[in-house]
Structure formats: C-alpha cells, structure tokens
Design an enzyme around this catalytic site. Structure first.
Site, short mmCIF file in Angstrom:
data_model
loop_
_atom_site.label_atom_id
_atom_site.label_comp_id
_atom_site.label_asym_id
_atom_site.label_seq_id
_atom_site.Cartn_x
_atom_site.Cartn_y
_atom_site.Cartn_z
N HIS A 38 0.84 -1.21 0.00
CA HIS A 38 0.00 0.00 0.00
C HIS A 38 0.87 1.26 0.00
O HIS A 38 0.57 2.24 -0.68
CB HIS A 38 -0.88 0.04 1.25
CG HIS A 38 -1.91 -1.05 1.31
ND1 HIS A 38 -1.88 -2.04 2.25
CD2 HIS A 38 -2.99 -1.30 0.54
CE1 HIS A 38 -2.90 -2.85 2.08
NE2 HIS A 38 -3.60 -2.43 1.04
N SER A 186 0.09 -8.85 1.21
CA SER A 186 -1.37 -8.83 1.31
C SER A 186 -1.73 -8.64 2.77
O SER A 186 -1.02 -9.14 3.66
CB SER A 186 -1.94 -10.16 0.80
OG SER A 186 -3.27 -10.32 1.26
#
Ligand code: PAF
Length: 282
Positions: A38, A186
């Site tokens: 991210h 993830s």
C-alpha cells in the site's frame, strides 16, 4: 501532515482548496491493514499528482464470506502512523453508515469478467468492489487512482467500469510488492503462521517456473504442471491456476501465444485465501 476526514462533507472541505488551486489529486483506495504494498501505491501516487488521498474502508458488500469480513484485520492506529510516515496528505476513513444507505441495490454488467477466476470463485465480489469504488470516486473525484497488480482482475474490472461509465479519471497499475521470500504482500498474510508464510512462498516460485517454461511447453501443460507442483507442496490447496490474455482478460489459447499473457492463481494456506499473478510475456 496527514488530515483525516470521516465524512464526505469533511472530505470535500479538505479537498476544495486543492481543487481551486488546480492541484492534481491521486487516490489510493484500501481496506486498511496497510503494508509495504500500500505504501508503494502511496509513493507511486505522489509521483503522479500533487495531493494524495488514501481511503480505508473495509467494504462489507465485497465479502462473499462473512467469516472473512469478520476476521479482516483493522489496525487503524498503525495504519495512520504508516500514512503519516509516507507523507500521505488526506485519509478518508468513513463508517459503513456514511457509505451506505439501507437496502441499497447495485448491479453493474461486468461482462465475462464476473464469470471467470475471481469472479467465478467469489460470486458478487466484483459487484461489491465496483459499488464501493463508484461511491469513493464520487467522493474523492481523483484525477488518477492507483491499484496494485496483485489484484490484476480487479484492475481490469475497474478499467471496464471507468470506460463503461466514462468516469473522468485515469487508472494506474502499480507493481506487486513482495516479501523477501517472494510472497506477494497482502493484508491477509498477517493471518499466516511463520510456517504458513514459508509454504505460501511456493506460489511465486511456481509462477516464475511457469514463465521460464513458456517457450517449451503448451499452455495447457504449463497450467497442469503448475497446479500439480502447488498441489504437491505441503500446506497448499489450489483453487485455480490459469493463463489469460493480459489485455482483454480472456482465457489464452495456443493460437494467441503472441499476445501479452498473464498467469494467475488462487491458493489456500492455513485457511487463508491468497492470490498472485505474473506477466509471462510483454
Ligand atoms: O483492493 C482492495 O483493497 C479493495 O478491493 C478496494 C479496491 C479498496 C475496494 O474496496
């Protein structure tokens, strides 16, 4: 300094001065539990625009498994710290009530994208994704929105929606960020034990082997061998392994070898569903 808006009205107030000054806005939609993947999206967004908005919203309508939704990690304080360190400008952190009215309906024709791979194995998932992204795009009005390659089919779905609804934004595909052993970053990796993480590393190894074997095997043979290699790996159950065209996201065939190809897979390790992919040819 990171500014936080919990409502659409508060978000508008934060964004208005930037819009008035003609600054370009890049958007990174997330469901939180932020990791280096991210943060790479935030950094990529910073290179493309003047202002970066990140959203954290665990969207209930895209979970087809209620246990998955319940178990989804929500470490908001740590997420805020990470966004501050990454010099993200604005965090949009709405509640479910802020995003959804009661009994809202959404149905978008996503063509074949909804009937293959993730669409097939997670019924309704992409309806939920497009439903929330349309709302988020309407709230942020970004010039650019950034998505990670790990969720390649999601990227194709967003591309389809943006084209179909003629939304005035550009979408950007950003490379998958991996842990040192190759496991794609993830938010779900948090739920794996150290042993599970090691077992899951096999997926990237098999994807790379598939790419290496491309010139000397048939596409069907590549998928069979990869599935078998994963099935024979301790702790892994394969949900699918497939080779698709990377451009129009249809199943690849021998006749279309010259087109850009991508291998995609979903596996289960310790009750956690993991996906990954690798472009096989340019
Ligand atoms: O990829 C995700 O985290 C989600 O599907 C998204 C794009 C934030 C929509 O909820």
């Amino acid at each position: 300094m990171l500014e936080i808006a919990k409502t659409k009205v508060a978000l508008q107030e934060l964004l208005q001065p930037h819009r008035r000054s003609g600054r370009r806005i890049a958007f990174v939609p997330t469901m939180g539990a932020l990791h280096r993947g991210h943060i790479a999206l935030v950094n990529g967004a910073k290179d493309l625009a003047d202002v970066v908005v990140c959203s954290i919203f665990v969207n209930p309508t895209q979970f087809n498994d209620p246990t998955d939704l319940e178990k989804y990690p929500r470490p908001i304080e740590r997420d805020i710290e990470l966004l501050e360190l990454a010099h993200c400008d604005i965090l949009f952190y709405p509640s479910v009530e802020e995003m959804y009215g009661t009994n809202e309906q959404w149905q978008m024709d996503l063509g074949e994208l909804e009937n293959v791979l993730e669409g097939l194995h997670r019924p309704g998932h992409f309806q939920g994704v497009t439903q929330v992204l349309k709302k988020l795009f309407d709230a942020v009005h970004p010039d650019i929105a950034c998505f990670g390659q790990k969720d390649f089919q999601q990227y194709k779905v967003v591309e389809y929606m943006v084209n179909r609804l003629k939304l005035p934004l550009r979408i950007e595909l950003c490379p998958t960020v991996r842990e040192p052993g190759g496991l794609a970053m993830s938010s779900r990796n948090i739920r794996l034990s150290a042993a599970g993480r090691e077992q899951a590393q096999q997926l990237y190894k098999v994807l790379k082997q598939t790419k290496a074997d491309l010139p000397r095997k048939t596409l069907a043979g590549l998928c069979e061998d990869a599935t078998q290699a994963l099935d024979n790996s301790p702790g892994i159950r394969v949900e699918y392994f497939a080779i698709f065209h990377a451009d129009d996201f249809t199943a690849a065939s021998e006749a279309s070898r010259g087109r850009p190809l991508i291998a995609l897979a979903a596996i289960w390790v310790e009750g956690v569903r993991l996906i990954d992919n690798l472009l096989l040819s340019p």
